[in-house]
Every structure is written in structure tokens, then in C-alpha cells.
Design a protein around this motif. Sequence first.
Motif, PDB file in Angstrom:
ATOM      1  N   TYR A 196       0.854  -1.193   0.000  1.00  0.00           N
ATOM      2  CA  TYR A 196       0.000   0.000   0.000  1.00  0.00           C
ATOM      3  C   TYR A 196       0.888   1.240   0.000  1.00  0.00           C
ATOM      4  O   TYR A 196       2.019   1.211   0.480  1.00  0.00           O
TER       5      TYR A 196
ATOM      6  N   SER B 120       4.464  -5.921   8.889  1.00  0.00           N
ATOM      7  CA  SER B 120       4.547  -4.927   7.817  1.00  0.00           C
ATOM      8  C   SER B 120       5.983  -4.422   7.714  1.00  0.00           C
ATOM      9  O   SER B 120       6.708  -4.332   8.709  1.00  0.00           O
TER      10      SER B 120
ATOM     11  N   ARG C 198       0.544 -10.400  11.669  1.00  0.00           N
ATOM     12  CA  ARG C 198       0.863  -9.644  10.455  1.00  0.00           C
ATOM     13  C   ARG C 198       2.166  -8.875  10.655  1.00  0.00           C
ATOM     14  O   ARG C 198       2.353  -8.214  11.682  1.00  0.00           O
TER      15      ARG C 198
ATOM     16  N   HIS D 257      -4.617   7.007   9.916  1.00  0.00           N
ATOM     17  CA  HIS D 257      -4.706   5.623   9.426  1.00  0.00           C
ATOM     18  C   HIS D 257      -4.618   4.681  10.612  1.00  0.00           C
ATOM     19  O   HIS D 257      -4.060   5.016  11.650  1.00  0.00           O
TER      20      HIS D 257
HETATM   21  C1  OGA Z   1       2.941   2.840  11.478  1.00  0.00           C
HETATM   22  C2  OGA Z   1       1.799   2.290  10.740  1.00  0.00           C
HETATM   23  C3  OGA Z   1       0.960   0.532   9.352  1.00  0.00           C
HETATM   24  C4  OGA Z   1       1.304  -0.855   8.989  1.00  0.00           C
HETATM   25  O1  OGA Z   1       3.827   2.062  11.872  1.00  0.00           O
HETATM   26  O2  OGA Z   1       2.979   4.075  11.670  1.00  0.00           O
HETATM   27  O3  OGA Z   1       0.855   2.989  10.539  1.00  0.00           O
HETATM   28  O4  OGA Z   1       1.027  -1.227   7.841  1.00  0.00           O
HETATM   29  N1  OGA Z   1       1.900   1.041  10.269  1.00  0.00           N
HETATM   30  O5  OGA Z   1       1.824  -1.578   9.826  1.00  0.00           O
END
Ligand code: OGA
Length: 240
Positions: A198, A232, A230, A210
Motif C-alpha cells: 500500500y 509490515s 501480520r 490511518h
Molecule cells: C505505522 C503504521 C501501518 C502498517 O507504523 O505508523 O501505521 O502497515 N503502520 O503496519
Amino acid sequence: MKLLLSVWTRLHRPPPLPGARLGSARLGSGAADEALIRGSSPRAAADEALIRGSSPELLRALGSQVEVKTAFITEEEEAALLGELEPGLRKKRYEFSHWDDAIHGYRETERVRWGEACEEVLSRVRSVAFPEGCSLLGPVHVLDLDKTGYIKPHIDSVKFCGSTIAGLSLLSGSVMRLVREDAKNHWLDLLLPRRSLYILRDQARFSFTHEILKDEESVFDGERVPRQRRISVICRNLPD
Ligand code: OGA
Ligand code: MN
């Protein structure tokens, strides 16, 4: 370890759940038709279907500032990233922090140097997400959310991060919600499939909070999106 909590300047209570599907804009088959007319790929049309919003106007206005790219990495590339990240992450404990922290049920790290396969993936992320020549935050941020973990609504610090945030999702699909900070009835939901990328830019990054929904609330366009653990992998640029 709180190393990246400095990233968050503002915290918001979760907004009331938006009116679910009623009144939600749909970019379904109509979008596929439009994409054909515009000559873009079926893949791009499929990706548009991963975004829902409070109105068609908002979807249009934010169209270029929010992207979800399905299957951005292969299973092999996901495995390569996990192979590099797991040993370090496993040494940490998930933090189930105080209620007013931005993230619940997480462990995190930063990584500057990557092996060849991962570096290749990250340079692909950088080339699609960031304008050429812009300065990037050196370390890549890695956030490991437990199955019960979630991220509350926040805006990344404008002091430390620039106009663009790009994140790969490993191990689980999830729903990311964007809510306009000064008008909470304006929202977008993004379905982030496992192995997707994304990108949030400009207003989507500065004027909207968000969040990543917790498993119990993880629903996209009326469909349940089970949240597993999850991870990221997030790239950011530096402020101008
Ligand atoms: C962040 C956040 C989103 C994600 O670390 O500031 O918004 O995809 N992470 O983990
Ligand atoms: Mn964030």
C-alpha cells in the motif's frame, strides 16, 4: 522498546464505525469498465476494488494518493523477508501496551542492511512509491502485530517522515482505515491482502488518520477479513 513510537504525534480515539455499506461508494465492475476504457490493466481495476469510501467524490479526490497493489511480492520473496526478520523478532516480546499507546500487541525493529533478495524487493517498493531522487528514511521499519494486535488511528510524525508511506503486508490480510482528521464522516477503507503493497501520499498521509483494524472489527465492504499475525515492512521518505 519504544523506538518508533516517536513517529506518532497525535492519537485519536477510534471514530464511530462508519455506516458500514450503506452509502459506501463502490468501485466494482463499473471501475473495471472504466479501466478498460482508459486502457489500464485488469490488475489496476482489481486493485481499485480494494478501496471503499464514504463517497465517490472522496474516492476520486484521493484516487492518486492511495494505492494498494495486490501480489506485489511473490511467496518466495515473502519467505526471504521473513527469513531475515524472524530470528531478530523472535528474540523480542510482544508489547501489550497502555491503552493510550498507538499500537497494541506488537514488536518492532528497524533494518538498514538486507540480503540481496530482500534488497531487490525493497528497491522495487522504492521505485514505485517514491519520486526519483527523493531522500528516504534510511532504516526500513518492521512492525510485527500479534493476531490480537492492532494499530489505533494516528498520523505519522511530520517531523520525522515526509509525504509518502509505503508498506508491504506479510503473513496476513488486514483492513486499513483512513479517516479525515477534521471531518470524521470522510473515510476510506483499504483491503490489504497478504503480500500486497500500500502507498499513502500527501493529503491521505497528512490529513487522514490511518489505523489497522483489530481482528474482531476486521471487515471490508461487509466481508470478514480474518486477522492473523501480520508483519509490515514500511518505507518512508524524509520531510522536505
Ligand atoms: C505505522 C503504521 C501501518 C502498517 O507504523 O505508523 O501505521 O502497515 N503502520 O503496519
Ligand atoms: Mn502510521
